[in-house]
Design a protein around this motif. Structure first.
Motif, PDB file in Angstrom:
ATOM      1  N   ALA A  74       0.857  -1.188   0.000  1.00 19.24           N
ATOM      2  CA  ALA A  74       0.000   0.000   0.000  1.00 19.24           C
ATOM      3  C   ALA A  74       0.890   1.234   0.000  1.00 19.24           C
ATOM      4  O   ALA A  74       1.849   1.312   0.763  1.00 19.24           O
ATOM      5  CB  ALA A  74      -0.914  -0.010   1.219  1.00 19.24           C
ATOM      6  N   ASN A  75       0.614   2.173  -0.867  1.00 21.23           N
ATOM      7  CA  ASN A  75       1.389   3.409  -1.023  1.00 21.23           C
ATOM      8  C   ASN A  75       2.816   3.171  -1.487  1.00 21.23           C
ATOM      9  O   ASN A  75       3.665   4.037  -1.350  1.00 21.23           O
ATOM     10  CB  ASN A  75       1.402   4.223   0.284  1.00 21.23           C
ATOM     11  N   GLY A  76       3.098   2.000  -2.050  1.00 22.79           N
ATOM     12  CA  GLY A  76       4.453   1.670  -2.460  1.00 22.79           C
ATOM     13  C   GLY A  76       4.607   1.508  -3.961  1.00 22.79           C
ATOM     14  O   GLY A  76       3.728   1.861  -4.754  1.00 22.79           O
ATOM     15  N   SER A  77       5.762   0.978  -4.336  1.00 19.95           N
ATOM     16  CA  SER A  77       6.072   0.750  -5.744  1.00 19.95           C
ATOM     17  C   SER A  77       6.847  -0.550  -5.887  1.00 19.95           C
ATOM     18  O   SER A  77       7.346  -1.102  -4.893  1.00 19.95           O
ATOM     19  CB  SER A  77       6.908   1.913  -6.297  1.00 19.95           C
ATOM     20  N   TYR A  78       6.968  -0.993  -7.108  1.00 19.92           N
ATOM     21  CA  TYR A  78       7.591  -2.278  -7.434  1.00 19.92           C
ATOM     22  C   TYR A  78       8.316  -2.121  -8.752  1.00 19.92           C
ATOM     23  O   TYR A  78       7.747  -1.558  -9.706  1.00 19.92           O
ATOM     24  CB  TYR A  78       6.444  -3.270  -7.619  1.00 19.92           C
ATOM     25  N   PHE A  79       9.520  -2.591  -8.866  1.00 22.48           N
ATOM     26  CA  PHE A  79      10.282  -2.536 -10.117  1.00 22.48           C
ATOM     27  C   PHE A  79      10.576  -3.968 -10.537  1.00 22.48           C
ATOM     28  O   PHE A  79      11.192  -4.721  -9.788  1.00 22.48           O
ATOM     29  CB  PHE A  79      11.572  -1.744  -9.910  1.00 22.48           C
ATOM     30  N   ARG A  80      10.118  -4.353 -11.733  1.00 25.01           N
ATOM     31  CA  ARG A  80      10.157  -5.742 -12.158  1.00 25.01           C
ATOM     32  C   ARG A  80      10.747  -5.895 -13.552  1.00 25.01           C
ATOM     33  O   ARG A  80      10.393  -5.169 -14.468  1.00 25.01           O
ATOM     34  CB  ARG A  80       8.735  -6.278 -12.116  1.00 25.01           C
ATOM     35  N   LEU A 118      10.442  -4.181 -18.871  1.00 27.75           N
ATOM     36  CA  LEU A 118      10.631  -3.624 -17.538  1.00 27.75           C
ATOM     37  C   LEU A 118       9.309  -2.995 -17.124  1.00 27.75           C
ATOM     38  O   LEU A 118       8.642  -2.356 -17.933  1.00 27.75           O
ATOM     39  CB  LEU A 118      11.723  -2.556 -17.522  1.00 27.75           C
ATOM     40  N   ALA A 119       8.951  -3.168 -15.855  1.00 29.84           N
ATOM     41  CA  ALA A 119       7.701  -2.607 -15.373  1.00 29.84           C
ATOM     42  C   ALA A 119       7.915  -1.941 -14.024  1.00 29.84           C
ATOM     43  O   ALA A 119       8.596  -2.486 -13.159  1.00 29.84           O
ATOM     44  CB  ALA A 119       6.652  -3.710 -15.248  1.00 29.84           C
ATOM     45  N   VAL A 120       7.352  -0.754 -13.872  1.00 31.35           N
ATOM     46  CA  VAL A 120       7.296  -0.075 -12.596  1.00 31.35           C
ATOM     47  C   VAL A 120       5.821  -0.044 -12.210  1.00 31.35           C
ATOM     48  O   VAL A 120       4.993   0.510 -12.944  1.00 31.35           O
ATOM     49  CB  VAL A 120       7.872   1.358 -12.669  1.00 31.35           C
ATOM     50  N   LEU A 121       5.490  -0.673 -11.083  1.00 32.23           N
ATOM     51  CA  LEU A 121       4.124  -0.755 -10.619  1.00 32.23           C
ATOM     52  C   LEU A 121       3.952   0.134  -9.391  1.00 32.23           C
ATOM     53  O   LEU A 121       4.760   0.057  -8.456  1.00 32.23           O
ATOM     54  CB  LEU A 121       3.765  -2.202 -10.239  1.00 32.23           C
ATOM     55  N   LEU A 122       2.941   0.979  -9.416  1.00 32.72           N
ATOM     56  CA  LEU A 122       2.668   1.897  -8.318  1.00 32.72           C
ATOM     57  C   LEU A 122       1.326   1.547  -7.700  1.00 32.72           C
ATOM     58  O   LEU A 122       0.351   1.312  -8.422  1.00 32.72           O
ATOM     59  CB  LEU A 122       2.630   3.342  -8.827  1.00 32.72           C
ATOM     60  N   ALA A 123       1.260   1.519  -6.373  1.00 35.51           N
ATOM     61  CA  ALA A 123       0.001   1.264  -5.692  1.00 35.51           C
ATOM     62  C   ALA A 123      -1.028   2.291  -6.160  1.00 35.51           C
ATOM     63  O   ALA A 123      -0.706   3.454  -6.381  1.00 35.51           O
ATOM     64  CB  ALA A 123       0.195   1.341  -4.181  1.00 35.51           C
ATOM     65  N   ALA A 124      -2.260   1.853  -6.353  1.00 36.00           N
ATOM     66  CA  ALA A 124      -3.302   2.744  -6.869  1.00 36.00           C
ATOM     67  C   ALA A 124      -4.627   2.449  -6.177  1.00 36.00           C
ATOM     68  O   ALA A 124      -4.828   1.378  -5.605  1.00 36.00           O
ATOM     69  CB  ALA A 124      -3.432   2.564  -8.381  1.00 36.00           C
ATOM     70  N   ASN A 125      -5.534   3.416  -6.282  1.00 36.63           N
ATOM     71  CA  ASN A 125      -6.902   3.238  -5.772  1.00 36.63           C
ATOM     72  C   ASN A 125      -7.801   2.780  -6.886  1.00 36.63           C
ATOM     73  O   ASN A 125      -7.655   3.152  -8.014  1.00 36.63           O
ATOM     74  CB  ASN A 125      -7.431   4.558  -5.209  1.00 36.63           C
TER      75      ASN A 125
END
Length: 159
Positions: free
Chosen positions: A69-75, A152-159
């Motif tokens: 929650a409120n974070g990010s992910y780099f894959r 490459l993917a950057v994933l950001l927590a979202a509503n």
């Protein structure tokens, strides 16, 4: 079977004695093969925004990511051809077996190869250099070529 690309090298920077330095330089160790030939390496994650630059979160490598929650992910993802995964061409009305949805805003860059992004009502062919802004939609990746597609993917927590 197509050639499997190398595992990515991860370089992390930091501050030591007030100067910028490399704190880690190694081949990524958080790598998994959830399906034969499907290489996923979760390179970095954060648990808050703005990010805490002094903290590294140990990322559990899963086929479908769970972003804090409120974070990010780099894959880093290397997707083999469908045929290497045992996925046969779909007939009209069939749902791709890897269809999924995440509660994230994803920035995806195709680095090499090509891949189809499949949505509920349509699909499009993506090639190296293409960028996708994925906004929490149901989707699957279908590699109908003979070589791996690296993204490459950057994933950001979202509503």
């Amino acid at each position: 079977m197509s050639q499997i690309p190398k595992i990515p090298r991860r370089i992390v920077t930091g501050i030591k004695n007030g100067r910028s330095v490399i704190t880690d330089d190694a081949i990524a160790t958080n790598v998994s093969e959830h399906f034969p030939g499907l290489i996923i390496s979760d390179i970095w994650a954060t648990s808050q925004m703005p990010a805490d630059l002094s903290t590294e979160i140990i990322v559990e490598n899963t086929a479908f990511p769970v972003v804090p929650a409120n974070g990010s992910y780099f894959r880093y993802v290397s997707i083999p051809p469908d045929k290497d995964l045992g996925i046969k061409p779909l007939e009209a009305g069939q749902v791709h077996p890897l269809m999924h949805k995440t509660a994230t805003l994803d920035y995806i860059i195709i680095l090499s190869g090509e891949i189809y992004m499949i949505l509920d009502e349509e699909e499009t062919l993506l090639k190296a250099g293409d960028i996708v802004i994925q906004r929490g939609t149901n989707h699957a990746w279908s590699n109908r070529s003979d070589t791996h597609c690296i993204q490459l993917a950057v994933l950001l927590a979202a509503n």
